[in-house]
Design an enzyme around this catalytic site. Structure first.
Site, mmCIF file in Angstrom:
data_model
loop_
_atom_site.group_PDB
_atom_site.id
_atom_site.type_symbol
_atom_site.label_atom_id
_atom_site.label_comp_id
_atom_site.label_asym_id
_atom_site.label_seq_id
_atom_site.Cartn_x
_atom_site.Cartn_y
_atom_site.Cartn_z
ATOM 1 N N SER A 46 0.854 -1.184 0.000
ATOM 2 C CA SER A 46 0.000 0.000 0.000
ATOM 3 C C SER A 46 0.887 1.230 0.000
ATOM 4 O O SER A 46 2.027 1.196 0.479
ATOM 5 C CB SER A 46 -0.909 -0.014 1.231
ATOM 6 O OG SER A 46 -0.497 0.961 2.149
ATOM 7 N N LYS A 47 0.343 2.309 -0.545
ATOM 8 C CA LYS A 47 1.142 3.532 -0.659
ATOM 9 C C LYS A 47 1.528 4.060 0.727
ATOM 10 O O LYS A 47 2.403 4.890 0.855
ATOM 11 C CB LYS A 47 0.379 4.586 -1.468
ATOM 12 C CG LYS A 47 0.255 4.149 -2.916
ATOM 13 C CD LYS A 47 -0.314 5.187 -3.846
ATOM 14 C CE LYS A 47 -0.367 4.564 -5.248
ATOM 15 N NZ LYS A 47 -1.249 5.184 -6.179
ATOM 16 N N ARG A 48 0.852 3.560 1.745
ATOM 17 C CA ARG A 48 1.161 4.034 3.095
ATOM 18 C C ARG A 48 2.170 3.142 3.831
ATOM 19 O O ARG A 48 2.488 3.376 4.977
ATOM 20 C CB ARG A 48 -0.131 4.135 3.916
ATOM 21 C CG ARG A 48 -0.979 5.324 3.503
ATOM 22 C CD ARG A 48 -2.313 5.296 4.204
ATOM 23 N NE ARG A 48 -3.082 4.112 3.801
ATOM 24 C CZ ARG A 48 -3.813 4.060 2.704
ATOM 25 N NH1 ARG A 48 -3.902 5.084 1.908
ATOM 26 N NH2 ARG A 48 -4.481 2.958 2.388
#
Ligand code: GLU
Length: 485
Positions: free
Chosen positions: A255-257
């Protein structure tokens, strides 16, 4: 057979993500393998999320990786242009109303609040996934007029068939079953006149004569909706292949996080990853070559090796250490000239090098470390370890330095090195031999204290190189500094 035409269709909502780069790569490889075209289309209909400049930056990053589009907004083929969805809103509208006229789609005047209430009611009645209740399917002219007078603007919903088989053969996962009854009447054109993703993508893939769609698994559930639209228009759909997700070391979807994994291609570039290494790594992230015993593939070899059968059917693990290893291999493979050119921007950032060395000296020094680097930016740490002296050592290092034999080696070398006329590989190594013989110490016992004292590391470049770089005075000073006898 028609010419193979595939596409990568990013939304310009940010920088090029590593997962996006993989999708682009696999599409590109397939196109090139089949002597087809690789098209880059910008899906910018989610207007609030668009970021100015994001499409240029994504294209630039792809080109940095070596992936060049045959057609794109910047390289249009007039037959298929425009390549940005917002530049052809009228076209989507025309197609949407064509379906309305044919009774296959209808105007819906329900407000967001009404839809939310409908959803809530369905969920509290035990319905698992919400389906539009067709409130607006049979509105009379008068009812419509009433809504219009209230200031409502209609969206357009597709009238999805009851119980139609929407199964298809996926290029990656084989036969996938879907039935239209599981899909509610979904919006194809929003009330602001902008098409939804599922509608725009079908119109575009058809108009652009796309033959194969390789995209992420997250789009699998969109495919039956798209197939329904193809059926209504009587168009032949492309072949679909849904690539498996990329997961982190804990098995969680990337995930981009996720702070443990660097997510954007531009970040890798800034850290000194080489495009060839990233591409090679991505190639093996979800694809298994038939020969399966090679790890290093140039882009040309990737094109030769790629086939759809090799795409993996289980999630692909993003192994950061493998990427680093891959990058170190490509640094080692670079010719020296290219290496110097690539590492220069990283050397420019190390201020103290400017006062100490000429450009030629600096470049020669950086060559000594070529075999040691995982990324080009690692050069700073290598230099700092040598040029920035400090007397702090960790416990393991201290244990070695505190041995009597180590102290004796350091002191003897510090003295004797002064007598050497010219420091070079031969003179330094022969001094080592002399001292080893005298003290009766060799191997690790002999070299490790010297290496630790000079570089704060237990592994690295040859000691004679370090000593030559530091010079006699500095070497002696460092060998004996902090020694208590
Ligand atoms: N714009 C879509 C995305 O970024 C493309 C999906 C597709 O390839 O159909 O996910």
């Amino acid at each position: 057979m028609n010419k193979v035409r595939v596409r990568y269709a990013p939304s310009p909502t940010g920088y090029l993500h590593i997962g996006g780069a993989r999708s682009a790569l696999f599409n590109y490889l397939y196109a090139k393998k089949c002597n087809g075209d690789f098209i880059l289309r910008i899906e910018d209909t989610d207007i609030e999320r668009n970021i100015p400049g994001a499409d240029e930056s994504q294209i630039k990053d792809l080109e940095w990786l070596g992936i060049y589009a045959d057609e794109s907004p910047y390289k249009p083929n007039e037959k298929y242009a425009p390549y940005r969805q917002t530049e052809k809103l009228d076209l989507y509208k025309k197609y949407a109303y064509e379906l309305v006229e044919r009774g296959l789609a209808y105007e819906c005047y329900c407000s967001e609040e009404e839809l939310a209430e409908m959803k809530e009611n369905q969920l509290s009645n035990g319905v698992k996934s919400f389906k539009y209740d067709r409130h607006c399917l049979h509105l009379t002219k008068e009812e419509k007029q009433k809504y219009i007078d209230e200031g409502r603007k209609p969206s357009i919903r597709l009238k999805v068939e009851d119980n139609a088989d929407l199964s298809f053969d996926d290029l990656v996962r084989g036969h996938v079953k879907f039935n239209s009854s599981d899909i509610g009447d979904f919006v194809i054109l929003k009330s602001n006149g902008i098409p939804t993703y599922n509608f725009a993508v079908v119109i575009d893939d058809h108009i652009m004569e796309i033959t194969h769609v390789l995209r992420g698994e997250e789009h699998l559930s969109n495919t039956p909706k798209q197939l329904e639209i193809y059926r209504y228009f009587g168009w032949e759909p492309p072949k679909f292949g849904h690539m498996t997700i990329i997961v982190n070391e804990k098995g969680k979807k990337l995930s981009k996080r996720d702070n443990n994994i660097i997510q954007f291609v531009s970040q890798y570039r800034e850290l000194g990853y080489l495009p060839e290494a990233i591409i090679n790594f991505l190639f093996l992230l979800g694809f298994t070559p038939k020969d399966n015993n090679n790890e290093i593939y140039s882009l040309k070899e990737q094109i030769e090796t790629f086939n759809l059968e090799g795409l993996s059917t289980s999630p692909s693990m993003f192994d950061v250490s493998k990427l680093k290893w891959m990058n170190s291999q490509y640094i080692k493979l670079m010719d020296n000239e290219k290496y110097i050119k690539s590492i220069s921007p990283f050397l420019d950032k190390i201020d103290y090098l400017k006062d100490k060395f000429t450009l030629t000296q600096r470049n020669e020094l950086s060559l000594i470390f070529k075999q040691e680097l995982n990324t080009l930016s690692d050069i700073k740490k290598e230099f700092d370890d040598i040029f920035i002296a400090n007397d702090e050592f960790n416990q393991e290092e201290n244990e070695i330095l505190n041995k009597d034999s180590s102290k004796l080696i350091l002191k003897t070398l510090a003295n004797r090195i002064q007598n050497i006329e010219t420091l070079n590989k031969e003179s330094i190594n022969s001094l080592f031999k002399e001292i080893q013989k005298e003290l009766g110490l060799k191997g690790k016992d002999f070299y490790m204290p010297i290496r630790i004292k000079l570089t704060h590391k237990m592994h690295g470049i040859e000691l004679y190189n370090i000593i030559t770089i530091l010079g006699k005075e500095e070497t002696s000073k460092r060998l004996i500094s902090g020694l208590i006898y």
